[in-house]
Design a protein around this motif. Structure first.
Motif, PDB file in Angstrom:
ATOM      1  N   PHE A  77       0.821  -1.202   0.000  1.00 40.35           N
ATOM      2  CA  PHE A  77       0.000   0.000   0.000  1.00 40.35           C
ATOM      3  C   PHE A  77       0.860   1.260   0.000  1.00 40.35           C
ATOM      4  O   PHE A  77       1.960   1.282   0.555  1.00 40.35           O
ATOM      5  CB  PHE A  77      -0.902   0.030   1.245  1.00 40.35           C
ATOM      6  CG  PHE A  77      -1.813  -1.146   1.370  1.00 40.35           C
ATOM      7  CD1 PHE A  77      -3.080  -1.131   0.817  1.00 40.35           C
ATOM      8  CD2 PHE A  77      -1.396  -2.294   2.039  1.00 40.35           C
ATOM      9  CE1 PHE A  77      -3.922  -2.226   0.932  1.00 40.35           C
ATOM     10  CE2 PHE A  77      -2.230  -3.394   2.163  1.00 40.35           C
ATOM     11  CZ  PHE A  77      -3.497  -3.359   1.600  1.00 40.35           C
ATOM     12  N   ASN A 100      -4.532   1.593   4.982  1.00 44.70           N
ATOM     13  CA  ASN A 100      -4.758   0.183   4.661  1.00 44.70           C
ATOM     14  C   ASN A 100      -5.778  -0.435   5.615  1.00 44.70           C
ATOM     15  O   ASN A 100      -5.830  -1.644   5.800  1.00 44.70           O
ATOM     16  CB  ASN A 100      -3.447  -0.602   4.698  1.00 44.70           C
ATOM     17  CG  ASN A 100      -2.751  -0.518   6.042  1.00 44.70           C
ATOM     18  OD1 ASN A 100      -3.241   0.127   6.977  1.00 44.70           O
ATOM     19  ND2 ASN A 100      -1.584  -1.149   6.154  1.00 44.70           N
ATOM     20  N   ALA A 129      -7.824   4.444  -0.358  1.00 46.84           N
ATOM     21  CA  ALA A 129      -6.713   3.491  -0.390  1.00 46.84           C
ATOM     22  C   ALA A 129      -6.075   3.466  -1.763  1.00 46.84           C
ATOM     23  O   ALA A 129      -6.723   3.727  -2.789  1.00 46.84           O
ATOM     24  CB  ALA A 129      -7.187   2.087  -0.007  1.00 46.84           C
ATOM     25  N   ILE A 131      -3.456   0.698  -3.639  1.00 49.19           N
ATOM     26  CA  ILE A 131      -2.852  -0.623  -3.520  1.00 49.19           C
ATOM     27  C   ILE A 131      -1.938  -0.837  -4.717  1.00 49.19           C
ATOM     28  O   ILE A 131      -2.227  -0.362  -5.827  1.00 49.19           O
ATOM     29  CB  ILE A 131      -3.954  -1.705  -3.423  1.00 49.19           C
ATOM     30  CG1 ILE A 131      -3.382  -3.058  -3.016  1.00 49.19           C
ATOM     31  CG2 ILE A 131      -4.780  -1.781  -4.698  1.00 49.19           C
ATOM     32  CD1 ILE A 131      -4.459  -4.074  -2.631  1.00 49.19           C
TER      33      ILE A 131
END
Length: 740
Positions: A77, A100, A129, A131
């Motif tokens: 992340f 996260n 978020a 990723i």
């Protein structure tokens, strides 16, 4: 998805910007460009080997998100708002704080779910978020396919994209970025695919294409977004339909005299990122009626290798010359496309730069930036003097602009005179306006101005659609020093030849050798070098695109070492000085080669022999008190390879001066105005790698405001140049921090 500050730019050192390759921004679409692979292969195409059908694409990696747990062996992340990596707002003025936490990212019902929340968290008003697979999975070339849905609503910015794993060519965007899909929450029927490339920010550029989802569909519906990436070509698909093909780009690293060899930067491993941003430059801030929370949902990610045929060979594209558009400002009698370069024309319908005599020009100022224009006579010519009141925080905060017409496919040379009061940088770039997203039409030229008028020039090819309202931008922001600009010309030229043998100013690293790593310039990797077998010998040189080392195969050796020469011309060597040569090399068998420094006329200045073996090693040779008849700007570095058959390999060739040299016009004096009683002059702020800093003199102090720390310690600087001295100073700061 990275910084969008691409519409105006501040570039890299001038020596790296002399025109040696036809650079520029790419065409809007590759359909009119030759050298491509003829479009995308049909989805069902496959090769047959010994009666067995081989699939065109074979999956090699992926995630179906069907086990309820995010796989830590595949995903990691990005956290915070970017300040933790010196990039607050992630370079785009984004509003969210990435976490996260399961509230923001989780697997649920066979999907990866990224949720944006409106909440107060760590000083920010939104969370979400991002990723990524960095450090866990990266790939060069292949098919990348993602099925996903994304939220609609002003201020949402979903993105599926790729960044280089190693930044081989330098910071963003010299090493590239591939945006597989970006969506506007306020325009849910449209997505875009884009590439970012060029030089390190802010001298980067981009090329992309929008796609309108058919039949009233929106990004909130599930769609399959994909790219097929081959050497020298990237193709974008939505639900299996090809909508964009790109094959024209470039990369230029710092301290290099030419572009990295095509197809850089898109010839390295990239990793994948997926995120849902809030606010920022792309779709703006959320509206009062934007609904929170909403989620981006990813059904699967699948990555494929091309197995049904070989990858295409990368071929640099060519762009056909087009006619000027109706109503264009055509070349004048003197050949220049810059109208009113002498600042004598006033037109009623053209406000110019706000004063009489500046028609066909414009003055852009960022909100909060201030500058005034006046006209002065210098050496019999009229110059526009730009006096900076408030410099702003970006290079593009203040821009005098010459408005010109350009036609696609044509080559141009820009030249102009400029000066300042003491010293400052001024980036110059040719771009389009708001209607084309401020697309870059040329590379950036970083003019290092002094208190004397000097002439600067660069050449480029217009590769995007013809434009009657192109702008030559003279970027003067983030620096309070004034600039005088005059005698500007933009003229058509027939092409931009690669100058292999032109005199070579030493690079900022001190290296006198250009392309000693065999990875810049023309695609064959041998730019600036000559391999010369005489009639009694036969030899060929090649550079493997992956290995990036020069391999020389001698099939007919001749009798003497002079029968095969590897050389570079145009080195600037000084009489009576010391030099150190180093290079990595090996041979197919133990043998002796000669290394020589010679004059432009072939006269030997110094020569030594070295022994190469089968294992590669770093060879170092010292040349002391070089016996040149005079300083020679056209000297040669020569490797004598004849007299023996076999193969040799070379890499990392460097020639540096090890003795101290001061040019005859060097003036030695101590640091000036160290107590700032005279204001800031001759001090100036300077930025690099995303930094932003402003300065003002207050009560005998220089007060610096750093609004962006950038990526490196030197990204925000305060400096004075042109002296040789020991330095002592006092400093204080609003917070505890280190200074260099």
């Amino acid at each position: 998805m990275m910084t969008r500050m691409i519409n105006r730019s501040l570039a890299l050192p001038l020596a790296a910007l002399l025109a040696v390759l036809p650079l520029g921004a790419p065409q809007a679409d590759a359909a009119a460009v030759s050298g491509q692979a003829g479009g995308a292969p049909a989805a069902g195409m496959a090769a047959k080997k010994k009666g067995k059908e081989t699939p065109l694409w074979t999956q090699v990696w992926g995630d179906e998100f069907d086990d309820g747990v995010i796989d830590g062996s595949k995903w990691t992340f990005d956290l915070t708002n970017g300040a933790s990596v010196g990039n607050p707002g992630w370079g785009n003025n984004e509003l969210q704080y990435y976490t996260n936490r399961p509230e923001n990212v989780k697997e649920e019902d066979g999907k990866l779910v990224i949720t944006a929340l409106k909440e107060n968290y760590e000083g920010f008003g939104y969370t979400s978020a991002r990723i990524k697979t960095k450090g866990l999975f990266a790939k060069r070339y292949g098919k990348f396919e993602i099925r996903a849905s994304a939220p609609a609503g002003k201020g949402y910015w979903p993105a599926i994209w790729m960044l280089p794993e190693h930044n081989r060519y330098g910071g963003w965007a010299a090493s590239g970025e591939i945006d597989i899909m970006e969506g506007w929450g306020s325009r849910p029927h449209t997505i875009a695919g884009t590439i970012h490339y060029g030089q390190q920010w802010p001298s980067n550029t981009y090329s992309g294409k929008e796609y309108e989802l058919p039949n009233g569909s929106t990004i909130e519906d599930y769609h399959t977004y994909a790219i097929e990436w081959e050497p020298g070509e990237i193709r974008w698909y939505v639900d299996g339909l090809l909508y964009s093909t790109k094959n024209d780009w470039y990369s230029r690293s710092a301290d290099q005299p030419a572009n990295n060899a095509y197809p850089a930067p898109f010839d390295e491993e990239f990793h994948l990122l997926m995120n849902l941003a809030v606010g920022g430059n792309f779709d703006g801030s959320p509206a009062p009626d934007t609904v929170f929370p909403k989620s981006m949902k990813v059904d699967y990610v699948r990555v494929y290798e091309l197995t049904g045929r070989e990858y295409r060979e990368p071929v640099p594209p060519t762009v056909a010359k087009e006619e000027y558009l109706p109503g264009a400002k055509l070349p004048q009698a003197n050949g220049s496309l810059i109208y009113n370069s002498g600042f004598t024309q006033t037109l009623e319908a053209d406000p110019g730069m706000g004063i009489p005599g500046t028609a066909h020009w414009a003055l852009y100022k960022d909100p909060g930036a201030e500058a005034d224009v006046s006209l002065e006579n210098i050496g019999g010519s009229r110059f526009a003097k730009v006096t900076v009141g408030q410099a702003g925080s970006n290079a593009y905060s203040i821009q005098p602009q010459a408005i010109v017409s350009l036609a696609k496919g044509r080559y141009y040379k820009l030249s102009f005179d400029a000066k300042t009061d003491t010293a400052r940088s001024m980036n110059v770039k040719v771009t389009g306006g708001a209607s084309v997203g401020y697309a870059g039409y040329s590379q950036g030229l970083n003019a290092e101005l002094t208190d004397s008028v000097k002439r600067y020039e660069m050449a480029f090819q217009m590769k995007m659609a013809s434009d009657n309202a192109a702008r030559i931008e003279f970027n003067l922001g983030s620096n309070a020093h004034p600039a005088w600009i005059g005698n500007a010309r933009l003229e058509e030229i027939e092409g931009i030849p690669f100058e292999h043998d032109a005199p070579k100013a030493p690079l900022s690293s001190g290296n006198h050798v250009y392309n000693g790593t065999f990875d810049i310039g023309e695609p064959d990797g041998m730019s600036y070098w000559h391999l010369l077998p005489d009639g009694k010998a036969a030899a060929a040189g090649s550079v493997d695109a992956d290995e990036r080392k020069l391999n020389v195969e001698i099939t007919k050796n001749g009798k003497k070492e002079d029968d095969v020469l590897l050389l570079q011309k145009g080195l600037f060597l000084l009489d009576g000085h010391d030099y150190a040569l180093s290079f990595d090399a090996k041979a197919s068998h133990s043998r002796v080669i000669g290394v020589e420094l010679a004059g432009g006329d072939g006269k030997t200045y110094a020569k030594q022999n070295v022994t190469l073996g089968r294992d590669s090693r770093t060879v170092t040779v010292s040349f002391e008190n070089l016996a040149a008849a005079a300083d020679d700007p056209n000297a040669q570095l020569i490797f004598h390879l004849g007299g023996s058959k076999g193969t040799l390999q070379f890499d990392n060739i460097r020639l540096v001066r090890t003795s101290t040299y001061f040019p005859p016009d060097t003036v030695f004096y101590p640091l000036a105005n160290g107590d700032f009683s005279g204001g800031l002059n001759p001090w100036q702020p300077a930025v690099d790698s995303g930094g932003a800093v402003t300065a003002k003199a207050v009560d005998g102090e220089a007060r610096l405001t750093v609004t962006n720390q950038g990526a490196n310690p030197w990204s925000a600087m305060f400096l004075q140049t042109g002296f040789v001295s020991r330095a002592e100073f006092l400093t204080r700061s609003a917070s505890t921090r280190a200074h260099r």
